[in-house]
Design a protein around this motif. Structure first.
Motif, short mmCIF file in Angstrom:
data_model
loop_
_atom_site.label_atom_id
_atom_site.label_comp_id
_atom_site.label_asym_id
_atom_site.label_seq_id
_atom_site.Cartn_x
_atom_site.Cartn_y
_atom_site.Cartn_z
N GLU A 27 36.07 47.10 40.69
CA GLU A 27 35.64 45.83 41.27
C GLU A 27 36.21 44.64 40.50
O GLU A 27 36.32 43.54 41.05
CB GLU A 27 34.10 45.75 41.27
CG GLU A 27 33.44 46.75 42.20
CD GLU A 27 31.92 46.60 42.21
OE1 GLU A 27 31.41 45.77 41.44
OE2 GLU A 27 31.27 47.31 42.99
N ARG A 28 36.59 44.86 39.24
CA ARG A 28 37.11 43.77 38.41
C ARG A 28 38.62 43.62 38.53
O ARG A 28 39.19 42.63 38.06
CB ARG A 28 36.74 44.00 36.95
CG ARG A 28 35.24 43.99 36.69
CD ARG A 28 34.91 44.33 35.24
NE ARG A 28 35.45 43.34 34.31
CZ ARG A 28 35.34 43.43 32.98
NH1 ARG A 28 34.73 44.47 32.44
NH2 ARG A 28 35.84 42.48 32.21
N THR A 29 39.29 44.58 39.17
CA THR A 29 40.75 44.53 39.26
C THR A 29 41.21 43.37 40.14
O THR A 29 40.80 43.24 41.29
CB THR A 29 41.31 45.84 39.83
OG1 THR A 29 40.86 46.95 39.03
CG2 THR A 29 42.83 45.81 39.84
N ARG A 30 42.08 42.56 39.57
CA ARG A 30 42.65 41.43 40.31
C ARG A 30 44.17 41.52 40.43
O ARG A 30 44.74 40.99 41.37
CB ARG A 30 42.29 40.11 39.62
CG ARG A 30 40.84 39.72 39.71
CD ARG A 30 40.63 38.33 39.13
NE ARG A 30 41.46 37.34 39.82
CZ ARG A 30 41.70 36.12 39.34
NH1 ARG A 30 41.23 35.76 38.16
NH2 ARG A 30 42.45 35.28 40.03
N VAL A 38 44.46 37.00 29.69
CA VAL A 38 44.11 37.64 30.95
C VAL A 38 43.14 38.77 30.63
O VAL A 38 43.36 39.55 29.70
CB VAL A 38 45.35 38.22 31.65
CG1 VAL A 38 44.98 38.81 33.00
CG2 VAL A 38 46.41 37.13 31.83
N ASP A 39 42.05 38.85 31.37
CA ASP A 39 41.08 39.91 31.17
C ASP A 39 41.77 41.25 31.40
O ASP A 39 42.26 41.52 32.51
CB ASP A 39 39.92 39.72 32.16
CG ASP A 39 38.88 40.82 32.05
OD1 ASP A 39 38.99 41.68 31.15
OD2 ASP A 39 37.95 40.82 32.89
N PRO A 40 41.86 42.12 30.39
CA PRO A 40 42.56 43.40 30.57
C PRO A 40 41.95 44.26 31.67
O PRO A 40 42.65 45.04 32.31
CB PRO A 40 42.46 44.07 29.20
CG PRO A 40 41.31 43.39 28.53
CD PRO A 40 41.33 41.99 29.03
N ALA A 41 40.65 44.11 31.88
CA ALA A 41 39.99 44.89 32.92
C ALA A 41 40.36 44.40 34.32
O ALA A 41 40.08 45.07 35.31
CB ALA A 41 38.47 44.83 32.74
N ALA A 42 41.01 43.22 34.38
CA ALA A 42 41.42 42.68 35.67
C ALA A 42 42.79 43.17 36.10
O ALA A 42 43.28 42.84 37.18
CB ALA A 42 41.42 41.15 35.62
N VAL A 94 53.33 39.47 33.24
CA VAL A 94 53.31 39.49 34.71
C VAL A 94 51.94 39.05 35.23
O VAL A 94 51.84 38.23 36.15
CB VAL A 94 53.67 40.89 35.23
CG1 VAL A 94 53.46 40.97 36.75
CG2 VAL A 94 55.11 41.23 34.89
N ALA A 95 50.87 39.58 34.63
CA ALA A 95 49.53 39.21 35.06
C ALA A 95 49.28 37.72 34.82
O ALA A 95 48.65 37.04 35.64
CB ALA A 95 48.48 40.05 34.33
N ALA A 128 53.36 48.27 23.69
CA ALA A 128 53.77 47.54 22.50
C ALA A 128 53.46 46.05 22.65
O ALA A 128 53.76 45.45 23.67
CB ALA A 128 55.25 47.73 22.25
N GLY A 129 52.86 45.49 21.59
CA GLY A 129 52.53 44.07 21.62
C GLY A 129 51.07 43.85 21.29
O GLY A 129 50.56 44.41 20.32
N SER A 130 50.42 43.08 22.08
CA SER A 130 49.02 42.74 21.84
C SER A 130 48.13 43.99 21.89
O SER A 130 48.31 44.85 22.76
CB SER A 130 48.54 41.73 22.88
OG SER A 130 47.13 41.57 22.80
N PRO A 131 47.14 44.09 20.98
CA PRO A 131 46.19 45.21 21.03
C PRO A 131 45.41 45.24 22.35
O PRO A 131 44.89 46.29 22.74
CB PRO A 131 45.26 44.93 19.85
CG PRO A 131 46.05 44.05 18.93
CD PRO A 131 46.91 43.22 19.81
N VAL A 132 45.37 44.11 23.02
CA VAL A 132 44.66 44.03 24.31
C VAL A 132 45.26 45.00 25.32
O VAL A 132 44.57 45.50 26.22
CB VAL A 132 44.73 42.58 24.85
CG1 VAL A 132 44.24 42.50 26.29
CG2 VAL A 132 43.92 41.65 23.96
N LEU A 133 46.54 45.31 25.18
CA LEU A 133 47.21 46.19 26.14
C LEU A 133 46.55 47.56 26.23
O LEU A 133 46.58 48.21 27.28
CB LEU A 133 48.68 46.36 25.76
CG LEU A 133 49.58 45.16 26.07
CD1 LEU A 133 50.89 45.25 25.30
CD2 LEU A 133 49.85 45.08 27.57
N ARG A 134 45.93 47.99 25.13
CA ARG A 134 45.31 49.32 25.14
C ARG A 134 43.98 49.32 25.89
O ARG A 134 43.33 50.36 26.02
CB ARG A 134 45.11 49.81 23.71
CG ARG A 134 46.44 49.95 22.97
CD ARG A 134 46.37 50.86 21.79
NE ARG A 134 47.67 51.00 21.15
CZ ARG A 134 48.02 52.05 20.41
NH1 ARG A 134 47.16 53.03 20.21
NH2 ARG A 134 49.21 52.09 19.86
#
Length: 351
Positions: free
Chosen positions: A111-114, A25-29, A133-134, A52-58
């Motif tokens: 604008e990118r938030t989904r 999932v695109d983190p910026a979304a 959840v996303a 905690a978990g994927s570095p993408v979370l940051r």
């Protein structure tokens, strides 16, 4: 919650989900929001667990919407911003959780938030909860994702409460109370929203201090949106640890339900009407007993049901703590009914 330092823990039923490569999932979304008010004891652990978990979370925007804490919550968040650059602090002058979600969606989305993910400040989450959840929102295309709630306890009263609240006697069979099957539902414990749907129906009704989630789901259903209950993402929570705190909680729940039904012209479901019948029948029986002794069969029958439930839970769990199950169930029933009846006579007064 009780005044102890115990915290509700959140876990995932299938731990493998937390590490699956499907979480693309695109983190910026995503916009994750934590409503908070005087949560200094819990906020740091909550934030660390969510990260905690994927570095993408940051890379996921994480907003703490604070309702004017006076216990140092804001200072803790400011300190953690140095470690988590995606963390932001938002002042929530209306203080309510409903207002916190609305304000964050309005001012901290892009604008990118989904997807809008709702988190509770006094909880500790499993790895990748926000992404899970996303991903569920993305996978199902649902307007909202809800998650089942599994009650646990540490003190004897908490255990008795937990063992009964997720049963038919305790919650009346609500799908999100210990449910084991993923499915579309009318209502559930809110975890995530498609932000376009959230905006389309106007977000939460900020006049509701309680039951705002159920009220939201009524409007969502009328607008054609669907709520997906994902049984693979589960919340373990510690219920109220005293009769007084449990009574206050369910009294407010009852008031909120009455306001919800009045707003939408709806009727009580059978499982919701049962506590009202129990209260009216018990009180009526006690008042009528001096003039008609057989009327005592109403309160006596109800007490016998609760006593039987306590005994059954104690035997099943092989613990004396099960004897608190009936006390907890009776407190939930009668206080919920009292709040509901009180609000019915308030004639539109939201307080």
């Amino acid at each position: 919650m009780t005044q102890s330092r115990r915290k509700p823990m959140l876990t995932v039923i299938e731990p493998s989900l937390a590490h699956t490569p499907q979480l693309k999932v695109d983190p910026a979304a995503i916009l994750a929001v934590i409503p908070a008010l005087n949560e200094a004891r819990h906020i740091e652990e909550c934030i660390r667990s969510l990260m905690a978990g994927s570095p993408v979370l940051r890379l996921v925007p994480l907003t703490v919407a604070d309702g004017g804490s006076s216990d140092g919550t804001q200072a803790i968040v400011e300190r953690l911003k140095g470690e988590f650059p995606n963390l932001r602090l938002l002042e929530n002058p209306k203080r309510l959780q409903s207002a916190a979600l609305n304000l964050a969606a309005e001012t901290h989305s892009s604008e990118r938030t989904r997807y809008l993910v709702r988190c509770d400040a006094h909880s500790i989450y499993p790895e990748n909860f926000i992404l899970l959840v996303a991903a569920a929102l993305q996978r199902t295309g649902a307007a909202s994702v809800a998650v089942p709630m599994d009650a646990v306890g540490e003190t004897c009263f908490e255990k008795g409460n937990a063992w009964v609240v997720d049963t038919l006697l305790g919650s009346g069979g609500s799908a999100h109370r210990g449910g084991q099957r993923s499915a579309y539902v009318d209502h559930g414990h809110h975890a995530g929203f498609d932000i376009e749907w959230f905006r389309k129906i106007g977000g939460y009704d900020e006049t509701f201090s309680h039951n705002e989630d159920a009220e939201y789901d009524v409007r969502l259903g009328k607008a054609g949106g669907k709520v997906w209950l994902d049984a693979g993402i589960r919340i373990q929570y510690v219920p109220r640890g005293t009769v007084r705190s449990l009574a206050r909680q369910y009294y407010n729940y009852g008031k909120g339900r009455a306001r919800n039904l009045a707003k939408h012209g709806s009727r009580l479901k059978v499982r919701q009407a049962v506590p009202v019948v129990a209260l009216v029948g018990s009180v009526g029986g006690l008042l009528a007993a001096p003039f008609f002794l057989p009327a005592l069969i109403l309160p006596a029958g109800y007490l016998s049901l609760l006593a039987g439930a306590s005994s059954a839970v104690a035997v099943r769990r092989k613990s004396i703590c099960g004897l608190f199950a009936g006390i907890a169930a009776g407190t939930m029933h009668l206080c919920w009914a009292a709040g509901y009846i009180r609000q019915q006579f308030a004639r539109g007064n939201p307080t």
